[in-house]
Write a protein that holds these residues in place. Sequence first.
Motif, PDB file in Angstrom:
ATOM      1  N   UNK A 108       0.853  -1.187   0.000  1.00 21.48           N
ATOM      2  CA  UNK A 108       0.000   0.000   0.000  1.00 21.48           C
ATOM      3  C   UNK A 108       0.895   1.245   0.000  1.00 21.48           C
ATOM      4  N   UNK A 109       0.589   2.197  -0.879  1.00 27.92           N
ATOM      5  CA  UNK A 109       1.363   3.434  -0.886  1.00 27.92           C
ATOM      6  C   UNK A 109       1.408   4.003   0.523  1.00 27.92           C
ATOM      7  N   UNK A 117      -8.116   6.369   8.188  1.00 24.32           N
ATOM      8  CA  UNK A 117      -8.318   5.047   7.580  1.00 24.32           C
ATOM      9  C   UNK A 117      -9.398   5.116   6.508  1.00 24.32           C
ATOM     10  N   UNK A 118     -10.439   5.901   6.740  1.00 24.23           N
ATOM     11  CA  UNK A 118     -11.478   6.071   5.721  1.00 24.23           C
ATOM     12  C   UNK A 118     -10.884   6.688   4.451  1.00 24.23           C
ATOM     13  N   UNK A 172       8.658   0.913   2.849  1.00 22.39           N
ATOM     14  CA  UNK A 172       8.276   1.557   4.103  1.00 22.39           C
ATOM     15  C   UNK A 172       6.887   2.166   3.990  1.00 22.39           C
ATOM     16  N   UNK A 173       6.025   1.860   4.965  1.00 26.00           N
ATOM     17  CA  UNK A 173       4.615   2.204   4.828  1.00 26.00           C
ATOM     18  C   UNK A 173       4.062   2.836   6.095  1.00 26.00           C
ATOM     19  N   UNK A 174       4.108   4.166   6.142  1.00 28.92           N
ATOM     20  CA  UNK A 174       3.492   4.882   7.252  1.00 28.92           C
ATOM     21  C   UNK A 174       1.998   4.608   7.322  1.00 28.92           C
ATOM     22  N   UNK A 175       1.356   4.599   6.164  1.00 25.73           N
ATOM     23  CA  UNK A 175      -0.091   4.390   6.127  1.00 25.73           C
ATOM     24  C   UNK A 175      -0.487   3.085   6.802  1.00 25.73           C
ATOM     25  N   UNK A 217      -0.179   9.670  14.399  1.00 23.95           N
ATOM     26  CA  UNK A 217       0.236   9.169  15.704  1.00 23.95           C
ATOM     27  C   UNK A 217       0.814   7.769  15.750  1.00 23.95           C
ATOM     28  N   UNK A 218       0.083   6.745  15.318  1.00 19.42           N
ATOM     29  CA  UNK A 218       0.598   5.377  15.432  1.00 19.42           C
ATOM     30  C   UNK A 218       1.862   5.120  14.629  1.00 19.42           C
ATOM     31  N   UNK A 219       2.134   5.980  13.645  1.00 16.82           N
ATOM     32  CA  UNK A 219       3.327   5.820  12.813  1.00 16.82           C
ATOM     33  C   UNK A 219       4.501   6.652  13.303  1.00 16.82           C
TER      34      UNK A 219
END
Length: 437
Positions: free
Chosen positions: A112-113, A131-132, A149-152, A219-221
């Motif tokens: 995922x980008x 997320x939406x 590497x995927x921050x998303x 935040x979570x990233x």
Amino acid sequence: MAGAMGQRLAELIAQYEVPGAALAYLHQGELHEFAAGTLNADTGVETTTDSLFQIGSVSKVWTATMLVQLAERGTLTLDTPVIELLPEFKVADPEVTKTVTVRHLLSHTSGIDGDLFLDTGRGDDCVEKYVAACADLKQNHPIGATQSYCNSGFIVAGRILEKVYGKSWDDVLREQIVEPLGLTHTVTLPEDVLRYRAAMGHVEGGKTAPVWGLMRSAGPAGLICARPADVVAFGRAHLEGGLLKDPQAMWEPQVALPNPYTLGSHWGIGWILDEWSGHRIVSHGGNTIGQHAMLWIVPDTGTVVAVSANGGRSGAFTHAVATELFAELDGIEVPPVLGPPETPVEVDLERHAGVYERVGARVTMSVRDGALWCRMESTGALAGMSPPLELKTIPVDENTFVGREDGDPQWLSAVFYELADGTPYVHMGARATPKVS
């Protein structure tokens, strides 16, 4: 070593033009802390050992740890499809929507980008809204085909935690890690950071950054702010217990990095994995707007090191700190950053020329004056934060090139490679970028 490190830290920040830095390390069961320089060039506030720095993507290991806690409790497995945990989850590829798993997210193999930075507000629903917004994200590469590497993906992982616990990621982090470990200087929100002495990032020319931090949805990233001693305590828990029944399970290699010259040779669950002088190294780094942090763990010696910096040649600075510190503490030689070969090599440059693009970045490779030039541009939400970077690269072999800015001691590496289906990619900065023209 402990007595001399304070002076050495001051010398290193001067050498690498870092305004301020803080360092903590655990060695033979004893914690050592040091600080040097200033937190903010505009105010001149002194850096202290209890100063908070943005640790950026080191936060991803904290998010991964909380997912593994749920796996150990049987709430989910690492191979549970995300859609079973988040029925509302969707990306552009319907097959990926159905099949991407927690493991894909935590090992950066979802495809995922990954660099969608989107401000979805300051409310506790910001991650849910993010997320939406992932519904339009396209594939950077086929699921599981390589590492990028995927921050998303980590923000989606953070939303899984919110859904399971019925609380914001910030609250889950506090309850599952910060409070159990007794961390007194670890927070996520700027209004909490204000209660402490805290670093301001600095950008080109030593100027303070145009904004203090990233949007809350990231935040979570990457939005934990902490003093290095608290980061060391987190690392120590992965050695000695306190968070997981089997923290070493997170050190199992999940994917080999196509470019092993940037961060490490493999990715585990959350952690970056490497080997120095025959010792397993478990680590993660982080970069925000003008701030940089590193966390290293040497499992067989029990050494844990955390260092944070707020600008300058921060990557070269933390590498220099690691090189001196690990040699002194454990007799470990930190591998030098890959540079040009002693003897120039002749390669076909034209085969790599073209435009490589993913969300948030465009890389243009062009042949000029007998050299392969690399132009890197940020696009999207972060486009205004840094100017385009153009480097003349030098071939190391047929597919590996290095380049650096004038005056920068640190070389950047790029590896050109193909997926199993023959699609050409370049791997730089831990990201896989497909050739589009």
